[in-house]
Design a protein around this motif. Structure first.
Motif, PDB file in Angstrom:
ATOM      1  N   GLY A 140     -12.963  25.801  -9.733  1.00  0.00           N
ATOM      2  CA  GLY A 140     -12.081  25.352  -8.673  1.00  0.00           C
ATOM      3  C   GLY A 140     -12.176  25.977  -7.352  1.00  0.00           C
ATOM      4  N   HIS A 141     -13.297  26.406  -7.180  1.00  0.00           N
ATOM      5  CA  HIS A 141     -13.637  26.797  -5.674  1.00  0.00           C
ATOM      6  C   HIS A 141     -13.858  25.839  -4.858  1.00  0.00           C
ATOM      7  N   ALA A 142     -13.679  26.273  -3.506  1.00  0.00           N
ATOM      8  CA  ALA A 142     -14.055  25.057  -2.560  1.00  0.00           C
ATOM      9  C   ALA A 142     -15.344  25.435  -1.854  1.00  0.00           C
ATOM     10  N   PHE A 143     -16.036  24.214  -1.170  1.00  0.00           N
ATOM     11  CA  PHE A 143     -17.456  24.389  -0.722  1.00  0.00           C
ATOM     12  C   PHE A 143     -17.366  23.852   0.613  1.00  0.00           C
ATOM     13  N   GLY A 144     -18.147  24.493   1.620  1.00  0.00           N
ATOM     14  CA  GLY A 144     -18.184  23.949   2.941  1.00  0.00           C
ATOM     15  C   GLY A 144     -19.789  24.213   3.277  1.00  0.00           C
ATOM     16  N   THR A 145     -20.354  23.449   4.366  1.00  0.00           N
ATOM     17  CA  THR A 145     -21.596  23.644   4.844  1.00  0.00           C
ATOM     18  C   THR A 145     -21.873  24.814   5.717  1.00  0.00           C
ATOM     19  N   HIS A 146     -23.044  25.346   5.662  1.00  0.00           N
ATOM     20  CA  HIS A 146     -23.595  26.605   6.766  1.00  0.00           C
ATOM     21  C   HIS A 146     -24.460  26.196   7.406  1.00  0.00           C
ATOM     22  N   THR A 147     -25.019  24.928   7.487  1.00  0.00           N
ATOM     23  CA  THR A 147     -26.198  24.231   7.786  1.00  0.00           C
ATOM     24  C   THR A 147     -27.478  24.718   6.981  1.00  0.00           C
ATOM     25  N   PHE A 148     -28.125  23.552   6.617  1.00  0.00           N
ATOM     26  CA  PHE A 148     -29.275  23.690   5.633  1.00  0.00           C
ATOM     27  C   PHE A 148     -30.230  24.960   5.798  1.00  0.00           C
ATOM     28  N   ASP A 149     -30.763  24.862   7.092  1.00  0.00           N
ATOM     29  CA  ASP A 149     -31.721  25.958   7.178  1.00  0.00           C
ATOM     30  C   ASP A 149     -30.933  27.197   8.012  1.00  0.00           C
ATOM     31  N   HIS A 150     -29.704  27.346   7.878  1.00  0.00           N
ATOM     32  CA  HIS A 150     -29.092  28.582   8.540  1.00  0.00           C
ATOM     33  C   HIS A 150     -29.528  28.577  10.045  1.00  0.00           C
ATOM     34  N   VAL A 151     -29.014  27.586  10.718  1.00  0.00           N
ATOM     35  CA  VAL A 151     -29.412  27.315  12.295  1.00  0.00           C
ATOM     36  C   VAL A 151     -28.617  27.797  13.063  1.00  0.00           C
ATOM     37  N   TYR A 152     -29.094  28.794  13.889  1.00  0.00           N
ATOM     38  CA  TYR A 152     -28.368  29.515  14.745  1.00  0.00           C
ATOM     39  C   TYR A 152     -28.368  28.714  16.298  1.00  0.00           C
ATOM     40  N   VAL A 153     -27.083  28.632  16.766  1.00  0.00           N
ATOM     41  CA  VAL A 153     -26.870  27.901  17.914  1.00  0.00           C
ATOM     42  C   VAL A 153     -27.351  28.980  19.146  1.00  0.00           C
ATOM     43  N   ILE A 154     -28.221  28.467  20.278  1.00  0.00           N
ATOM     44  CA  ILE A 154     -28.503  29.598  21.344  1.00  0.00           C
ATOM     45  C   ILE A 154     -27.472  29.103  22.491  1.00  0.00           C
ATOM     46  N   ARG A 155     -27.750  28.049  22.931  1.00  0.00           N
ATOM     47  CA  ARG A 155     -26.756  27.620  23.881  1.00  0.00           C
ATOM     48  C   ARG A 155     -26.685  25.922  24.197  1.00  0.00           C
TER      49      ARG A 155
ATOM     50  N   ARG B 265     -13.436  35.328 -11.141  1.00  0.00           N
ATOM     51  CA  ARG B 265     -13.064  34.855 -12.419  1.00  0.00           C
ATOM     52  C   ARG B 265     -11.939  35.654 -13.219  1.00  0.00           C
ATOM     53  N   ARG B 266     -12.518  36.899 -13.248  1.00  0.00           N
ATOM     54  CA  ARG B 266     -11.555  37.965 -14.009  1.00  0.00           C
ATOM     55  C   ARG B 266     -10.032  38.055 -13.196  1.00  0.00           C
ATOM     56  N   HIS B 267      -9.928  37.788 -11.942  1.00  0.00           N
ATOM     57  CA  HIS B 267      -8.789  37.805 -11.498  1.00  0.00           C
ATOM     58  C   HIS B 267      -8.203  36.370 -11.035  1.00  0.00           C
ATOM     59  N   HIS B 268      -8.682  35.285 -11.577  1.00  0.00           N
ATOM     60  CA  HIS B 268      -8.155  34.102 -11.597  1.00  0.00           C
ATOM     61  C   HIS B 268      -7.960  33.682 -10.027  1.00  0.00           C
ATOM     62  N   ILE B 269      -8.967  33.930  -9.355  1.00  0.00           N
ATOM     63  CA  ILE B 269      -8.902  33.852  -7.868  1.00  0.00           C
ATOM     64  C   ILE B 269      -9.888  32.444  -7.397  1.00  0.00           C
ATOM     65  N   ARG B 270      -9.341  31.777  -6.665  1.00  0.00           N
ATOM     66  CA  ARG B 270     -10.276  30.595  -5.956  1.00  0.00           C
ATOM     67  C   ARG B 270     -10.644  30.878  -4.662  1.00  0.00           C
ATOM     68  N   ALA B 271     -11.860  30.745  -4.125  1.00  0.00           N
ATOM     69  CA  ALA B 271     -12.365  31.032  -3.008  1.00  0.00           C
ATOM     70  C   ALA B 271     -13.034  30.277  -2.260  1.00  0.00           C
ATOM     71  N   THR B 272     -13.420  30.143  -1.134  1.00  0.00           N
ATOM     72  CA  THR B 272     -14.325  28.893  -0.307  1.00  0.00           C
ATOM     73  C   THR B 272     -15.757  29.596   0.049  1.00  0.00           C
ATOM     74  N   PHE B 273     -16.532  28.945  -0.462  1.00  0.00           N
ATOM     75  CA  PHE B 273     -18.179  29.160  -0.227  1.00  0.00           C
ATOM     76  C   PHE B 273     -18.801  28.131   0.839  1.00  0.00           C
ATOM     77  N   PHE B 274     -19.487  28.778   1.645  1.00  0.00           N
ATOM     78  CA  PHE B 274     -20.161  28.319   2.684  1.00  0.00           C
ATOM     79  C   PHE B 274     -21.628  28.318   2.600  1.00  0.00           C
ATOM     80  N   LEU B 275     -22.375  27.189   2.349  1.00  0.00           N
ATOM     81  CA  LEU B 275     -23.524  27.102   1.522  1.00  0.00           C
ATOM     82  C   LEU B 275     -24.813  26.834   2.716  1.00  0.00           C
TER      83      LEU B 275
END
Length: 273
Positions: free
Chosen positions: A103-118, A66-76
């Protein structure tokens, strides 16, 4: 269950260390080699992205941006926080609403922080959630199940803020498989990794990778179009990356005449929104 979670954390800690050591050669997911569209007067554009985590640095990050007037992207993702709640609980609604208003952007990081194995031979995907009812359990999911997991974040975010996510996602750990990538694309999401120069190293040992070393690496190598990645707080690092490094990183890049933007403006993603 606690034992399983400890195993997952140890595996992930070793994995991110290996990724950092190799990051000068190969990114977790290479971005398209297309220069970013820089604002007039800028030498280039860097795209700051932040994944949820312990949330210990969440308020600090918001205030610096906010102080630098920067917009970023958050993965939740819905991760356990230092407040002993979860990052997508109603207790965090005001925080996410304030970021939407900024004014930031937002994406999904999977709800339960799900790691893929294979990938499995039948087209299913072997995964392991870090949180939720099946935390630490290895499970076999269909592409549709993974798609629903991505959309759970969007649904919760809409409930908390009244706004929808951008059609972006980031797999926990940045790890992809062919079937996982297809699953995300099938339900409309573009996967976003980070650039080789953009890995903050905030998950690594502060004894082996002290903050000055990590900051210098970023300032020396970040260039036009690069995607930077850090977390809103990390449990394992003894000396937190954020308070010491974030503002000097931003100031240093500004002194090099770099601008900042959300992934909505990135050439590889803006046409897909």
């Amino acid at each position: 269950m606690a034992c399983s979670l400890q195993i997952v954390r140890r595996i992930c800690k070793k994995a991110v260390a290996a990724l950092w050591l190799a990051s000068a050669i190969w990114p977790v997911q290479q971005s398209a080699a297309v220069p970013a569209t820089a604002t007039s007067g800028c030498q280039g554009t860097v795209y700051l992205t932040f994944d949820t985590g312990s949330q210990s640095q969440a308020a600090f990050i918001a205030s610096v941006l906010r102080r630098h007037h920067i917009r970023a992207t958050f993965f939740l993702a819905n991760e356990k926080t230092v407040n002993q709640d979860y990052s997508l609980d109603p207790t965090w609604a005001a925080y996410w609403k304030s970021l939407v208003q900024d004014g930031h952007a937002f994406g999904t990081h999977t709800f339960d922080h799900v790691y893929v194995i294979r990938d499995l031979p039948d087209g299913r995907i072997l995964v392991r959630p870090q949180f939720g009812a099946h935390a630490g359990q290895t499970q076999s999911w269909t592409a549709q199940q993974y798609c629903e997991e991505l959309r759970r974040v969007d649904e919760r975010f809409s409930t908390l803020t009244g706004h929808r996510l951008d059609l972006l996602w980031r797999a926990p750990g940045g790890k992809l498989t062919p079937e996982l990538l297809k699953a995300g694309e099938a339900c409309g999401y573009r996967h976003v990794g980070w650039s080789p120069a953009g890995f903050s190293g905030d998950e690594l040992s502060s004894e082996k990778f002290p903050n000055p070393m990590l900051l210098k690496k970023l300032l020396d190598h970040l260039s036009d179009g690069d995607i930077f990645m850090a977390h809103l707080g990390i449990w394992s690092r003894r000396q937190a990356w954020m308070p010491e490094n974030l503002e000097p990183l931003i100031t240093g890049l500004e002194q090099k005449n770099f601008c900042f933007a959300t992934l909505r403006e990135h050439p590889s993603y803006k046409l897909k929104q």
